[in-house]
Design an enzyme around this catalytic site. Structure first.
Site, PDB file in Angstrom:
ATOM      1  N   LEU A 271       0.832  -1.212   0.000  1.00 32.76           N
ATOM      2  CA  LEU A 271       0.000   0.000   0.000  1.00 32.76           C
ATOM      3  C   LEU A 271       0.866   1.262   0.000  1.00 32.76           C
ATOM      4  CD1 LEU A 271      -2.777  -1.017   2.568  1.00 32.76           C
ATOM      5  CD2 LEU A 271      -2.835  -1.153   0.075  1.00 32.76           C
ATOM      6  N   LYS A 319      15.783  -6.113   3.915  1.00 34.48           N
ATOM      7  CA  LYS A 319      16.094  -5.097   4.935  1.00 34.48           C
ATOM      8  C   LYS A 319      17.491  -5.282   5.554  1.00 34.48           C
ATOM      9  CE  LYS A 319      11.405  -3.928   6.283  1.00 34.48           C
ATOM     10  NZ  LYS A 319      10.434  -3.831   7.372  1.00 34.48           N
ATOM     11  N   ASP A 355      11.004   1.817  10.924  1.00 36.71           N
ATOM     12  CA  ASP A 355      10.048   0.891  11.534  1.00 36.71           C
ATOM     13  C   ASP A 355       9.973   1.153  13.041  1.00 36.71           C
ATOM     14  OD1 ASP A 355       9.205  -0.448   9.271  1.00 36.71           O
ATOM     15  OD2 ASP A 355      10.797  -1.940   9.362  1.00 36.71           O
ATOM     16  N   GLY A 381      13.436  -8.874  12.055  1.00 37.57           N
ATOM     17  CA  GLY A 381      13.792  -7.460  11.936  1.00 37.57           C
ATOM     18  C   GLY A 381      12.835  -6.547  12.685  1.00 37.57           C
ATOM     19  N   THR A 403      11.436 -20.077  17.764  1.00 36.34           N
ATOM     20  CA  THR A 403      12.745 -20.733  17.685  1.00 36.34           C
ATOM     21  C   THR A 403      13.647 -20.156  18.779  1.00 36.34           C
ATOM     22  OG1 THR A 403      12.387 -20.844  15.318  1.00 36.34           O
ATOM     23  CG2 THR A 403      14.622 -21.293  16.081  1.00 36.34           C
TER      24      THR A 403
HETATM   25  P1  NAP Z   1      10.994 -11.819   9.903  1.00 31.14           P
HETATM   26  O1  NAP Z   1      12.315 -11.144  10.051  1.00 31.14           O
HETATM   27  O2  NAP Z   1      10.823 -12.902   8.927  1.00 31.14           O
HETATM   28  O3  NAP Z   1      10.605 -12.393  11.366  1.00 31.14           O
HETATM   29  C1  NAP Z   1       9.428 -13.099  11.572  1.00 31.14           C
HETATM   30  C2  NAP Z   1       9.350 -13.642  13.005  1.00 31.14           C
HETATM   31  O4  NAP Z   1       8.057 -14.210  13.131  1.00 31.14           O
HETATM   32  C3  NAP Z   1      10.363 -14.717  13.317  1.00 31.14           C
HETATM   33  O5  NAP Z   1      10.906 -14.488  14.575  1.00 31.14           O
HETATM   34  C4  NAP Z   1       9.527 -16.008  13.287  1.00 31.14           C
HETATM   35  O6  NAP Z   1       9.919 -16.927  14.277  1.00 31.14           O
HETATM   36  C5  NAP Z   1       8.155 -15.530  13.672  1.00 31.14           C
HETATM   37  N1  NAP Z   1       7.123 -16.402  13.088  1.00 31.14           N
HETATM   38  C6  NAP Z   1       6.816 -16.563  11.775  1.00 31.14           C
HETATM   39  N2  NAP Z   1       5.828 -17.455  11.640  1.00 31.14           N
HETATM   40  C7  NAP Z   1       5.506 -17.887  12.894  1.00 31.14           C
HETATM   41  C8  NAP Z   1       4.542 -18.811  13.406  1.00 31.14           C
HETATM   42  N3  NAP Z   1       3.718 -19.474  12.586  1.00 31.14           N
HETATM   43  N4  NAP Z   1       4.494 -18.977  14.734  1.00 31.14           N
HETATM   44  C9  NAP Z   1       5.315 -18.309  15.551  1.00 31.14           C
HETATM   45  N5  NAP Z   1       6.261 -17.417  15.133  1.00 31.14           N
HETATM   46  C10 NAP Z   1       6.340 -17.212  13.816  1.00 31.14           C
HETATM   47  O7  NAP Z   1       9.850 -10.758   9.582  1.00 31.14           O
HETATM   48  P2  NAP Z   1       9.829  -9.192   9.882  1.00 31.14           P
HETATM   49  O8  NAP Z   1      10.550  -8.457   8.822  1.00 31.14           O
HETATM   50  O9  NAP Z   1      10.221  -8.933  11.296  1.00 31.14           O
HETATM   51  O10 NAP Z   1       8.247  -8.864   9.663  1.00 31.14           O
HETATM   52  C11 NAP Z   1       7.305  -9.381  10.543  1.00 31.14           C
HETATM   53  C12 NAP Z   1       5.937  -8.769  10.287  1.00 31.14           C
HETATM   54  O11 NAP Z   1       5.966  -7.379  10.555  1.00 31.14           O
HETATM   55  C13 NAP Z   1       5.447  -8.917   8.832  1.00 31.14           C
HETATM   56  O12 NAP Z   1       4.118  -9.391   8.881  1.00 31.14           O
HETATM   57  C14 NAP Z   1       5.493  -7.508   8.304  1.00 31.14           C
HETATM   58  O13 NAP Z   1       4.491  -7.260   7.330  1.00 31.14           O
HETATM   59  C15 NAP Z   1       5.224  -6.706   9.563  1.00 31.14           C
HETATM   60  N6  NAP Z   1       5.703  -5.307   9.495  1.00 31.14           N
HETATM   61  C16 NAP Z   1       4.784  -4.315   9.641  1.00 31.14           C
HETATM   62  C17 NAP Z   1       5.178  -3.012   9.582  1.00 31.14           C
HETATM   63  C18 NAP Z   1       4.175  -1.905   9.738  1.00 31.14           C
HETATM   64  O14 NAP Z   1       4.484  -0.791   9.360  1.00 31.14           O
HETATM   65  N7  NAP Z   1       3.037  -2.145  10.293  1.00 31.14           N
HETATM   66  C19 NAP Z   1       6.528  -2.691   9.373  1.00 31.14           C
HETATM   67  C20 NAP Z   1       7.444  -3.719   9.244  1.00 31.14           C
HETATM   68  C21 NAP Z   1       7.019  -5.039   9.316  1.00 31.14           C
HETATM   69  P3  NAP Z   1      11.110 -18.005  14.080  1.00 31.14           P
HETATM   70  O15 NAP Z   1      12.320 -17.291  14.529  1.00 31.14           O
HETATM   71  O16 NAP Z   1      10.717 -19.121  14.951  1.00 31.14           O
HETATM   72  O17 NAP Z   1      11.122 -18.355  12.611  1.00 31.14           O
END
Ligand code: NAP
Length: 523
Positions: A271, A319, A355, A381, A403
């Site tokens: 978006l 990122k 962020d 991240g 994890t």
């Molecule tokens: P990331 O680096 O891939 O980290 C994802 C984390 O979620 C990991 O620690 C993973 O755990 C955990 N996870 C994934 N699936 C899971 C499940 N089924 N059960 C339990 N834990 C689970 O992702 P990220 O970049 O931090 O982004 C995460 C989310 O933030 C995304 O949905 C993104 O769209 C959102 N976000 C939103 C904004 C906003 O402006 N609102 C900004 C940035 C990001 P493991 O270590 O066990 O794999």
């Protein structure tokens, strides 16, 4: 393998350089003769917490063997005498540095003393015996003699670096590599100077142990060093792995930069173009923001420079990977370990993270974070950004992750507690922030935690913004918690990007209206 020498003159700059170098190098060399001895412990601890794999070389170069860059005078040593130098190298051994570098010219007694100490400490630290000629390249027979003098100490690595006066000097020095390899001796062998670049690139390809490169052109510790980015590109090219042109055909740098892009993969559902274009229009800026689905982030950044793009948002999965291609990274982004915003400052690409500011602005509108505890679910991240922001505001994060290894690593880095997701019930905290993607469209019937757990929290935030109200938020609201949507965070992180790119406060209310309208419509 690439080694980045850290040569900064202040502790703050050196720490910044260590953090950045750990992201793009295999080795860092702490030039304690330039940085000054008293910071060794902090620099080594920082490097260790940034990366488990990067190797640390501690060097305290003799003034006569320290090279100078360009016309600059030979750098003044921050270490007064040989006793101080020996004490520093011994401290490096005590602290478990991977390598210490001692010049052949320091003589038998000094070298043997350090060798004995390394052995006493279990051999964790290994020795590089080095020789530098800052004036010329001696003939190969003389260099072989020097090599043998170094080799007789049985060091882990012999380092012979000379100054190239002609391009042929590179060949002389590179000849030492196959010579050393036949004798099973690891060697670093290359030339300094403007004509020595050839050897810097070819040395690792011929089997040299490593080559040196800098984070930025201005940060050379010896003349002729390339930046890490250029070095990696050149090596890929020579290795036959490079498929794109090295640099854009036309440079438009003299024109003022225009337009903005989103770099990610996938980007189709984003978006950001909708929100940013509406804001730019309202701000009276006749420029465009468009989404680019990227395969190769290094190549995309070259495009950013070449097309003179004013700024970029960076999203999944780049990122972290983007950091090694930037010219500088702001302290907060470096501490978080992720960049979601790039500013093109007259050809210099600088990385930021909005962020964490977006998340903090969302919470701070309603609550004070100081002295409050927040369970942060996730260790990626966004979790790092959330935990970093909480600490900056005087609160305490508790990392909760599926994890354990990843969660523990983050909690150790931030010096805060860790709980496995399965033991959430044991946490006592004021707030809970979900930073995982559990519950995101189309899996709207999922939540990262059981509903019963939520009664213990006053505040619950979800970083997910699609749907506007996730299952987690619906259940938290039913338990009487104050809830915060990821959509507010999304608006603020985008607004902070626009502020960084333009220096103008963006129309946040309009941006929020547009995002909420679109998300409500899709629900
Ligand atoms: P990331 O680096 O891939 O980290 C994802 C984390 O979620 C990991 O620690 C993973 O755990 C955990 N996870 C994934 N699936 C899971 C499940 N089924 N059960 C339990 N834990 C689970 O992702 P990220 O970049 O931090 O982004 C995460 C989310 O933030 C995304 O949905 C993104 O769209 C959102 N976000 C939103 C904004 C906003 O402006 N609102 C900004 C940035 C990001 P493991 O270590 O066990 O794999």
């Amino acid at each position: 393998m690439i080694c980045i020498p850290v040569t900064s003159r202040t502790n703050k700059e050196a720490l910044h350089a260590v953090k950045r170098s750990c992201r793009s190098a295999d080795f860092i060399e702490l030039r304690m003769d330039l940085i000054g001895g008293k910071h060794l412990a902090k620099l080594m601890d920082t490097a260790r917490s940034e990366s488990r794999s990067v190797k640390i070389i501690v060097t305290c170069r003799k003034k006569e063997e320290a090279a100078r860059s360009g016309k600059a005078a030979r750098p003044q040593s921050a270490v007064k005498n040989k006793d101080e130098k020996m004490a520093l190298l011994k401290e490096a051994v005590e602290r478990g540095a991977d390598f210490i570098d001692i010049e052949l010219a320091e003589g038998n007694e000094a070298i043997n003393e350090l060798k004995t100490l390394c052995a006493k400490k279990g051999g964790r630290t290994r020795i590089i015996i080095s020789y530098h000629d800052v004036r010329e390249t001696p003939p190969l027979t003389k260099l072989k003699e020097i090599f043998h003098q170094c080799e007789r100490y049985r060091p882990a690595v012999v380092k012979i670096v000379t100054t190239a006066k002609t391009f042929e000097d590179n060949l002389t020095v590179l000849n030492l590599i196959p010579y050393a390899r036949k004798r099973s001796q690891k060697i670093i062998s290359l030339c300094m100077g403007d004509k020595g670049g050839v050897s810097r690139v070819f040395a690792p390809l011929l089997g040299g142990y490593l080559s040196f490169a800098t984070l930025e052109r201005e940060a050379q510790s010896a003349p002729g060093q390339f930046t890490v980015h250029t070095m990696k590109q050149l090596q890929k090219l020579l290795d036959g792995k490079f498929t794109e042109p090295l640099s854009p055909v036309v440079s438009l740098r003299r024109l003022p930069p225009k337009n903005f892009v989103l770099l990610g993969n996938p980007v189709g559902q984003s978006l950001s173009p909708l929100m940013h274009n509406a804001a730019l229009k309202k701000m009276g800026i006749e420029e465009n923001y468009s989404a680019c689905c990227v395969q190769n982030i290094g190549g995309a950044l070259e495009g950013l420079r070449g097309m003179n793009i004013r700024g970029a948002s960076v999203t999944i999965p780049f990122k972290v990977a983007v950091m090694e291609y930037l010219d500088d990274i702001d302290d907060d982004a470096l501490a978080i370990g992720a960049v979601n915003t790039i500013v093109n400052d007259n050809g210099r690409l600088i990385g930021y993270n909005t962020d964490w500011t977006g998340l903090m602005l969302t919470l701070k509108k309603a609550i004070t974070i100081k002295n409050k505890t927040f369970a942060v679910i996730g260790a990626g991240g966004t979790a790092r950004a959330a935990a970093y922001g909480i600490i900056r505001e005087g609160g305490l994060p508790v990392i909760v992750n599926r994890t354990a290894e990843k969660g523990k690593f983050l909690s150790e880095k931030l010096e805060c507690p860790f709980y496995p997701l399965s033991r959430m019930d044991n946490i006592k905290a004021d707030g809970l922030i979900n930073t995982t993607s559990v519950g995101m469209y189309p899996h709207m019937d999922q939540s990262p935690v059981k509903e019963e757990v939520l009664a213990g929290y006053k505040y619950v935030m979800d970083v997910i913004y699609n749907p506007l109200k996730t299952k987690l938020l619906r259940e938290a609201e039913a338990q009487g918690c104050c809830i915060f949507s990821g959509a507010d965070m999304f608006v603020h992180q985008g607004a902070e990007q626009l502020r960084l790119w333009t220096g103008i406060e963006p129309p946040r209310a309009l941006m929020k209206k547009i995002i909420f309208k679109r998300l409500t419509k899709s629900e």
